[in-house]
Design an enzyme around this catalytic site. Sequence first.
Site, PDB file in Angstrom:
ATOM      1  N   ASP A  78       0.848  -1.203   0.000  1.00 51.19           N
ATOM      2  CA  ASP A  78       0.000   0.000   0.000  1.00 51.19           C
ATOM      3  C   ASP A  78       0.881   1.249   0.000  1.00 51.19           C
ATOM      4  O   ASP A  78       0.603   2.225  -0.687  1.00 51.19           O
ATOM      5  CB  ASP A  78      -0.922  -0.019   1.219  1.00 51.19           C
ATOM      6  CG  ASP A  78      -1.681  -1.333   1.309  1.00 51.19           C
ATOM      7  OD1 ASP A  78      -2.486  -1.610   0.418  1.00 51.19           O
ATOM      8  OD2 ASP A  78      -1.427  -2.115   2.252  1.00 51.19           O
ATOM      9  N   HIS A  80      -4.559  -3.571   6.629  1.00 51.73           N
ATOM     10  CA  HIS A  80      -4.376  -3.818   5.195  1.00 51.73           C
ATOM     11  C   HIS A  80      -5.720  -4.283   4.651  1.00 51.73           C
ATOM     12  O   HIS A  80      -5.978  -5.473   4.478  1.00 51.73           O
ATOM     13  CB  HIS A  80      -3.297  -4.873   4.936  1.00 51.73           C
ATOM     14  CG  HIS A  80      -3.300  -5.320   3.493  1.00 51.73           C
ATOM     15  ND1 HIS A  80      -2.886  -4.502   2.473  1.00 51.73           N
ATOM     16  CD2 HIS A  80      -3.726  -6.455   2.907  1.00 51.73           C
ATOM     17  CE1 HIS A  80      -3.051  -5.133   1.322  1.00 51.73           C
ATOM     18  NE2 HIS A  80      -3.557  -6.320   1.557  1.00 51.73           N
TER      19      HIS A  80
HETATM   20  P1  NAX Z   1      -1.938 -18.083  -3.926  1.00 45.34           P
HETATM   21  O1  NAX Z   1      -3.310 -18.640  -3.786  1.00 45.34           O
HETATM   22  O2  NAX Z   1      -1.308 -18.016  -5.272  1.00 45.34           O
HETATM   23  O3  NAX Z   1      -0.937 -18.886  -2.976  1.00 45.34           O
HETATM   24  C1  NAX Z   1      -1.235 -19.177  -1.664  1.00 45.34           C
HETATM   25  C2  NAX Z   1      -0.517 -20.459  -1.312  1.00 45.34           C
HETATM   26  O4  NAX Z   1      -0.672 -20.667   0.083  1.00 45.34           O
HETATM   27  C3  NAX Z   1      -1.056 -21.680  -2.025  1.00 45.34           C
HETATM   28  O5  NAX Z   1      -0.004 -22.401  -2.656  1.00 45.34           O
HETATM   29  C4  NAX Z   1      -1.692 -22.483  -0.890  1.00 45.34           C
HETATM   30  O6  NAX Z   1      -1.648 -23.892  -1.119  1.00 45.34           O
HETATM   31  C5  NAX Z   1      -0.822 -22.053   0.279  1.00 45.34           C
HETATM   32  N1  NAX Z   1      -1.381 -22.356   1.583  1.00 45.34           N
HETATM   33  C6  NAX Z   1      -2.683 -22.366   1.984  1.00 45.34           C
HETATM   34  N2  NAX Z   1      -2.784 -22.758   3.266  1.00 45.34           N
HETATM   35  C7  NAX Z   1      -1.519 -22.973   3.700  1.00 45.34           C
HETATM   36  C8  NAX Z   1      -0.977 -23.409   4.927  1.00 45.34           C
HETATM   37  N3  NAX Z   1      -1.758 -23.716   5.978  1.00 45.34           N
HETATM   38  N4  NAX Z   1       0.363 -23.536   5.033  1.00 45.34           N
HETATM   39  C9  NAX Z   1       1.173 -23.264   3.984  1.00 45.34           C
HETATM   40  N5  NAX Z   1       0.707 -22.866   2.785  1.00 45.34           N
HETATM   41  C10 NAX Z   1      -0.620 -22.718   2.647  1.00 45.34           C
HETATM   42  O7  NAX Z   1      -2.009 -16.636  -3.242  1.00 45.34           O
HETATM   43  P2  NAX Z   1      -1.009 -15.415  -3.381  1.00 45.34           P
HETATM   44  O8  NAX Z   1      -1.432 -14.562  -4.516  1.00 45.34           O
HETATM   45  O9  NAX Z   1       0.386 -15.890  -3.320  1.00 45.34           O
HETATM   46  O10 NAX Z   1      -1.404 -14.591  -2.054  1.00 45.34           O
HETATM   47  C11 NAX Z   1      -1.087 -15.079  -0.769  1.00 45.34           C
HETATM   48  C12 NAX Z   1      -1.742 -14.245   0.296  1.00 45.34           C
HETATM   49  O11 NAX Z   1      -1.283 -12.902   0.247  1.00 45.34           O
HETATM   50  C13 NAX Z   1      -3.266 -14.148   0.204  1.00 45.34           C
HETATM   51  O12 NAX Z   1      -3.804 -14.325   1.503  1.00 45.34           O
HETATM   52  C14 NAX Z   1      -3.496 -12.721  -0.255  1.00 45.34           C
HETATM   53  O13 NAX Z   1      -4.758 -12.237   0.146  1.00 45.34           O
HETATM   54  C15 NAX Z   1      -2.368 -12.017   0.444  1.00 45.34           C
HETATM   55  N6  NAX Z   1      -1.988 -10.688  -0.046  1.00 45.34           N
HETATM   56  C16 NAX Z   1      -1.588  -9.778   0.879  1.00 45.34           C
HETATM   57  C17 NAX Z   1      -1.124  -8.529   0.529  1.00 45.34           C
HETATM   58  C18 NAX Z   1      -0.667  -7.557   1.569  1.00 45.34           C
HETATM   59  O14 NAX Z   1      -0.358  -6.434   1.177  1.00 45.34           O
HETATM   60  N7  NAX Z   1      -0.597  -7.882   2.853  1.00 45.34           N
HETATM   61  C19 NAX Z   1      -1.096  -8.101  -0.887  1.00 45.34           C
HETATM   62  C20 NAX Z   1      -1.137  -9.225  -1.849  1.00 45.34           C
HETATM   63  C21 NAX Z   1      -2.009 -10.393  -1.468  1.00 45.34           C
HETATM   64  O15 NAX Z   1      -3.325 -10.101  -1.833  1.00 45.34           O
END
Ligand code: NAX
Length: 332
Positions: free
Chosen positions: A159, A187
């Site tokens: 952000d 966030h």
């Molecule tokens: P993806 O869906 O591409 O990847 C997430 C991965 O996490 C998947 O491979 C899934 O299998 C894995 N996962 C799920 N549960 C798990 C667990 N218990 N232990 C280990 N791995 C696990 O998502 P991606 O685009 O990489 O985003 C990841 C996260 O970042 C999401 O929650 C998203 O909302 C968040 N974000 C946060 C941002 C921030 O500024 N704080 C910005 C970007 C993003 O939206």
Amino acid sequence: MTEPISVVVTGAAGQIAYSLLYQIAAGTVFGPQQSINLRLLDIPPMMKVLDGVVMELEDLALPLLREVLPTAEPAKAFENVAAAFLVGAMPRKEGMERKDLLAANVEIFKVQGEALDKYARKDVRVLVVGNPANTNALICSHYAPSIPKENFTAMTRLDQNRAQAALAARLNVQVDKVKNVIIWGNHSSTQYPDAAHATVELSSGVKTVPSEINDNEWLINTFVETIQKRGAAVIAARKMSSAMSAAKAAGDHMRDWWFGTKPGEWVSMGVVSDGSYGIPKDIVFSFPVTIKDKRYEIVQNLPINNVAKSKLDITSKELEEERAEANNVLKK
Ligand code: NAX
């Protein structure tokens, strides 16, 4: 070259990790002298995908990268780690309410907090990226009582980077000429991107951003809404959420935590509130911080006008609600 440190990335088979892992392995985050043992955590159905990521990491042929361990077991993933990027989280599925999303994630961050407590170094620096990032960081810290609360942070750097880029575009200057824009709060769409204290370096000297833009209506409405809704705008265009920019922001956050901020500059991080600016204690709230020797301090005594005060109230209220919902789930 120094002894390797162990670094864990969760959600390692996902989109953000795909861009983040290269930065860590290439030395952009922990410096060009620091060799790295990578621990990659994901869930069992993703192990095959993770094998592909491991192959690509090998093929990078980067000298800083020593061991790479793909695993679905938190006990292995968190063993002796000095830094943790908690990216993996349960995504929001169609029809899922915020409460359900929170409930699923509370469980994940409880397990990972317990694993950090048991297996990680006590000085581990933890950055939570997975949403709802602020509340996930709070839960994680709660379940890792042997690690100081200050070592758990949530990411609002994306952000901040978005806000800095938007101001630079409006002022028609290079992005690094704009400094000290702040993200306050959660966030989420209640965050408050605040340009009131930001500065811009022009050929005529350093000026304040509000005086140079000279358009209060744009700063209070258009700018704030653009940043609050930027994530949704990227999804609408790309059909997937921000990943390259999120990974860059995660690298920026950890690098500044590791090496410190430049004199006179601050960055925004979700940290456990100590009551500064009248924000309730014990929520993870994004504040402007300065960092030295791997320790951050919240920037104090910035003047907060009535508009800013009301925005800070909205976002802190949302965080208190999230904390209450999370506690309800944990009591069940
Ligand atoms: P993806 O869906 O591409 O990847 C997430 C991965 O996490 C998947 O491979 C899934 O299998 C894995 N996962 C799920 N549960 C798990 C667990 N218990 N232990 C280990 N791995 C696990 O998502 P991606 O685009 O990489 O985003 C990841 C996260 O970042 C999401 O929650 C998203 O909302 C968040 N974000 C946060 C941002 C921030 O500024 N704080 C910005 C970007 C993003 O939206």
